[in-house]
Every structure is written in structure tokens, then in C-alpha cells.
Scaffold this motif. Sequence first.
Motif, mmCIF file in Angstrom:
data_model
loop_
_atom_site.group_PDB
_atom_site.id
_atom_site.type_symbol
_atom_site.label_atom_id
_atom_site.label_comp_id
_atom_site.label_asym_id
_atom_site.label_seq_id
_atom_site.Cartn_x
_atom_site.Cartn_y
_atom_site.Cartn_z
ATOM 1 N N HIS A 7 0.863 -1.192 0.000
ATOM 2 C CA HIS A 7 0.000 0.000 0.000
ATOM 3 C C HIS A 7 0.888 1.227 0.000
ATOM 4 O O HIS A 7 2.113 1.139 0.143
ATOM 5 C CB HIS A 7 -0.950 0.013 1.200
ATOM 6 C CG HIS A 7 -0.256 0.312 2.504
ATOM 7 N ND1 HIS A 7 -0.025 1.595 2.953
ATOM 8 C CD2 HIS A 7 0.289 -0.501 3.433
ATOM 9 C CE1 HIS A 7 0.618 1.548 4.099
ATOM 10 N NE2 HIS A 7 0.828 0.284 4.411
ATOM 11 N N LEU A 19 0.123 12.323 -9.971
ATOM 12 C CA LEU A 19 -1.272 12.460 -9.565
ATOM 13 C C LEU A 19 -1.982 13.620 -10.266
ATOM 14 O O LEU A 19 -3.185 13.807 -10.077
ATOM 15 C CB LEU A 19 -1.355 12.671 -8.051
ATOM 16 C CG LEU A 19 -1.089 11.443 -7.182
ATOM 17 C CD1 LEU A 19 -0.922 11.855 -5.723
ATOM 18 C CD2 LEU A 19 -2.219 10.427 -7.324
ATOM 19 N N ILE A 27 -8.022 10.299 -6.117
ATOM 20 C CA ILE A 27 -6.961 9.961 -5.157
ATOM 21 C C ILE A 27 -5.945 11.093 -5.013
ATOM 22 O O ILE A 27 -4.894 10.902 -4.404
ATOM 23 C CB ILE A 27 -6.248 8.644 -5.534
ATOM 24 C CG1 ILE A 27 -5.640 8.702 -6.941
ATOM 25 C CG2 ILE A 27 -7.207 7.468 -5.414
ATOM 26 C CD1 ILE A 27 -4.778 7.498 -7.298
ATOM 27 N N ARG A 28 -6.266 12.256 -5.557
ATOM 28 C CA ARG A 28 -5.367 13.410 -5.460
ATOM 29 C C ARG A 28 -5.671 14.180 -4.178
ATOM 30 O O ARG A 28 -6.169 15.310 -4.168
ATOM 31 C CB ARG A 28 -5.498 14.304 -6.682
ATOM 32 C CG ARG A 28 -4.339 15.326 -6.822
ATOM 33 C CD ARG A 28 -4.558 16.280 -7.967
ATOM 34 N NE ARG A 28 -4.860 15.582 -9.211
ATOM 35 C CZ ARG A 28 -5.977 15.749 -9.922
ATOM 36 N NH1 ARG A 28 -6.911 16.603 -9.511
ATOM 37 N NH2 ARG A 28 -6.173 15.073 -11.037
ATOM 38 N N PHE A 31 -3.202 10.976 1.944
ATOM 39 C CA PHE A 31 -3.524 9.701 2.592
ATOM 40 C C PHE A 31 -2.472 9.501 3.672
ATOM 41 O O PHE A 31 -1.278 9.397 3.387
ATOM 42 C CB PHE A 31 -3.523 8.559 1.582
ATOM 43 C CG PHE A 31 -4.687 8.603 0.647
ATOM 44 C CD1 PHE A 31 -5.888 7.994 0.973
ATOM 45 C CD2 PHE A 31 -4.597 9.278 -0.566
ATOM 46 C CE1 PHE A 31 -6.984 8.051 0.117
ATOM 47 C CE2 PHE A 31 -5.677 9.334 -1.438
ATOM 48 C CZ PHE A 31 -6.879 8.719 -1.093
ATOM 49 N N THR A 205 -6.950 -2.168 -11.172
ATOM 50 C CA THR A 205 -6.667 -1.001 -11.999
ATOM 51 C C THR A 205 -6.115 -1.378 -13.364
ATOM 52 O O THR A 205 -5.956 -0.508 -14.227
ATOM 53 C CB THR A 205 -5.704 -0.051 -11.276
ATOM 54 O OG1 THR A 205 -4.631 -0.783 -10.696
ATOM 55 C CG2 THR A 205 -6.431 0.710 -10.186
ATOM 56 N N TRP A 238 -3.826 0.030 -2.002
ATOM 57 C CA TRP A 238 -4.544 1.206 -1.523
ATOM 58 C C TRP A 238 -3.554 2.353 -1.376
ATOM 59 O O TRP A 238 -2.411 2.128 -0.999
ATOM 60 C CB TRP A 238 -5.174 0.864 -0.158
ATOM 61 C CG TRP A 238 -5.939 1.974 0.476
ATOM 62 C CD1 TRP A 238 -7.253 2.284 0.301
ATOM 63 C CD2 TRP A 238 -5.424 2.916 1.432
ATOM 64 N NE1 TRP A 238 -7.588 3.370 1.072
ATOM 65 C CE2 TRP A 238 -6.482 3.777 1.770
ATOM 66 C CE3 TRP A 238 -4.171 3.128 2.018
ATOM 67 C CZ2 TRP A 238 -6.337 4.823 2.676
ATOM 68 C CZ3 TRP A 238 -4.011 4.173 2.913
ATOM 69 C CH2 TRP A 238 -5.091 5.008 3.237
ATOM 70 N N PRO A 239 -3.910 3.592 -1.704
ATOM 71 C CA PRO A 239 -5.213 4.057 -2.175
ATOM 72 C C PRO A 239 -5.394 4.059 -3.698
ATOM 73 O O PRO A 239 -6.426 4.527 -4.178
ATOM 74 C CB PRO A 239 -5.266 5.482 -1.636
ATOM 75 C CG PRO A 239 -3.838 5.930 -1.639
ATOM 76 C CD PRO A 239 -3.012 4.708 -1.341
ATOM 77 N N VAL A 240 -4.413 3.555 -4.465
ATOM 78 C CA VAL A 240 -4.602 3.505 -5.918
ATOM 79 C C VAL A 240 -5.848 2.685 -6.261
ATOM 80 O O VAL A 240 -6.582 3.016 -7.193
ATOM 81 C CB VAL A 240 -3.356 2.921 -6.618
ATOM 82 C CG1 VAL A 240 -3.576 2.852 -8.134
ATOM 83 C CG2 VAL A 240 -2.123 3.750 -6.307
ATOM 84 N N LEU A 242 -8.621 2.731 -5.072
ATOM 85 C CA LEU A 242 -9.867 3.495 -4.985
ATOM 86 C C LEU A 242 -10.359 3.963 -6.349
ATOM 87 O O LEU A 242 -11.517 4.382 -6.485
ATOM 88 C CB LEU A 242 -9.680 4.689 -4.047
ATOM 89 C CG LEU A 242 -9.339 4.345 -2.588
ATOM 90 C CD1 LEU A 242 -9.112 5.616 -1.784
ATOM 91 C CD2 LEU A 242 -10.441 3.496 -1.962
ATOM 92 N N LEU A 243 -9.509 3.883 -7.367
ATOM 93 C CA LEU A 243 -9.950 4.183 -8.727
ATOM 94 C C LEU A 243 -10.969 3.154 -9.221
ATOM 95 O O LEU A 243 -11.709 3.420 -10.176
ATOM 96 C CB LEU A 243 -8.751 4.211 -9.672
ATOM 97 C CG LEU A 243 -7.703 5.292 -9.382
ATOM 98 C CD1 LEU A 243 -6.452 5.043 -10.221
ATOM 99 C CD2 LEU A 243 -8.268 6.681 -9.659
ATOM 100 N N ASP A 246 -13.248 0.094 -3.178
ATOM 101 C CA ASP A 246 -12.820 0.465 -1.842
ATOM 102 C C ASP A 246 -11.923 -0.638 -1.269
ATOM 103 O O ASP A 246 -11.740 -1.703 -1.869
ATOM 104 C CB ASP A 246 -14.018 0.744 -0.936
ATOM 105 C CG ASP A 246 -14.953 -0.457 -0.766
ATOM 106 O OD1 ASP A 246 -14.571 -1.599 -1.132
ATOM 107 O OD2 ASP A 246 -16.069 -0.261 -0.258
#
Length: 292
Positions: A7, A19, A27-28, A31, A205, A238-240, A242-243, A246
Amino acid sequence: MIIDAHHHLWRPERGYTWLDEPELAVIRRPFTPEDLTAELTATGVHGTVLVEGGRCHPDEATEFLGYAADTAPILGVVAWLDVAAGDVGETIARYRRLRGGELLVGLRSQVQGETDPDYLDRPEVRRGLAEIAAADLVFDLVIRADQLPAAARAAQALPELRFVLDHLGKPRIDEGAAGLRQWREPFADLAAHPNVTAKLSGLVTEAAPHWTADDLRPFVEEAVKQFGADRLMFGSDWPVCLLRSDYPGIRRALEAALPTLTDRQRNEIFAGTAVRTYGLSVPSIRPAGAPG
């Protein structure tokens, strides 16, 4: 016990220029370790490996090792360095002197950003990899599918170095059967080297926007076939992620895509492989946020 072996954390204003792409707006934002701990608590994940996030600056190692020193669930850090630079050994020594330096477990370069598919064959890169091996650290391979053959040659040339293939080498899951055919043979060639393990991470992704676990399943099954459970590990990315999903959805997707496994095999994928490969210390693991 569940360990998330992959992560990221970041604050965009500190130099994460990748980003800036419009499609990454979701995701910009920052985190933080606090955000991470909340996700781990909600999902029942016990420990993690924090991986460099594409900032490509040594200051990130200072920040991340400090996070690890202060955040109990972060069991190790894979920090960035330029593997082709002439000072790999010196950089490793400097990182280890930082606060939290004892939690440095691996290193990574942004090889996927190199246009040359044979980048890992370059003499200066091989020298850097040899210095990482001498330091008894792991090298994470963040590479494209067309860079898999060079990775296999590097693994053969440096049997003393532990390689970890991130995201299964980024197959074109969005291309379905065609992507599977293109990726399968070079992936198997890399898997043939016992000093390589792989992460079941970053797959959503690489899939089409409206993906399902069925889209992931052929790639996950091939990974289990080629590497076996004892050389595979779970990572959320995570957090990539999230595209596309969750945090809990990533774990559910992998559970659905995996073939039938024994309890021992599941334990390897969800914890054991990461502990062994990265040399993580897990003396009294409990879920993040649990009392005790």
C-alpha cells in the motif's frame, strides 16, 4: 493473521506529480497513517508493508520510515532509490541510519517508467541490484508485462537477491483472453526462478472500469499455478485501488478470484509469504485499533 504487503501513503503537494492526471482526481488528496489505520481496523487487517509512491526522492524514505516507527501496523517499508545510480550502497546505509531505519525491508525503482523493455539488463542496474542483495534487502519489481523477460534474466543472474513482482507484472486484464495470452509465457519464465515471489495486488486497476472477479480469475489462477501459495502475497495497492474499488472490496475480489485452497495455502497468501520474504517482525499481531 492478514498482512497487506502493498500500500501507499502520500501528500500530493510533496512532489507526486503523476497524480496531476485528470482521471486520478479521486486519489489526489493526502492519505495519512491515520487514514490507513482506519481502513485496517474496518477490514480486519493486522499489519502492512508501506511501498514508495512514485515521488522518486530520498526525502520520502525519511518520511515513510518515520511513519513506520510511529504506526504499529506498518511492519516494513519498501523505499525508493535509483537502482542505476552509483551510490546504491551509500543510500542504503543512509536510510538505515534514519529513525525507523530498522524497518527498511526493501527497495524499489520506477522501472515501469523506463521506455527500454531491457532496462534491467543494463550493467549499472545489475551493479545496483547486486548491492541490494549484499545489503540483504528485497527488490520490488514494478514493471510492465513487456519488461518481464528482462526481469527473468536479472533473477537468473542474481540468485542471491530476493525479487518481488508487484501487481503480477501488470497484465492487460482489460484485454481479457488476449491479455492473458500475451502475459502468460513471460510470467511463467519469471516464476521459474525460486528467488522471485509475486504480489496479488494492483489487478483491479489493470481491468476494465466495470470489472468483476471473473475478469481477475484467469490471471490469479495462473499466478497460483506458476508460483504456488508459498510465493504469493496479498496486497491492496490502496489508495490507488480506490480508482476501481474500496479497500474491503479488494480483499473480497481476491477471495472470489482465488481457486480452492487449503487453510495453509490461504495463510501463506494472506500473511506467511510476506513475513518470510520481507523478514517482518510480527511478535504480537492484533488487528489495527484493537485494544491490548
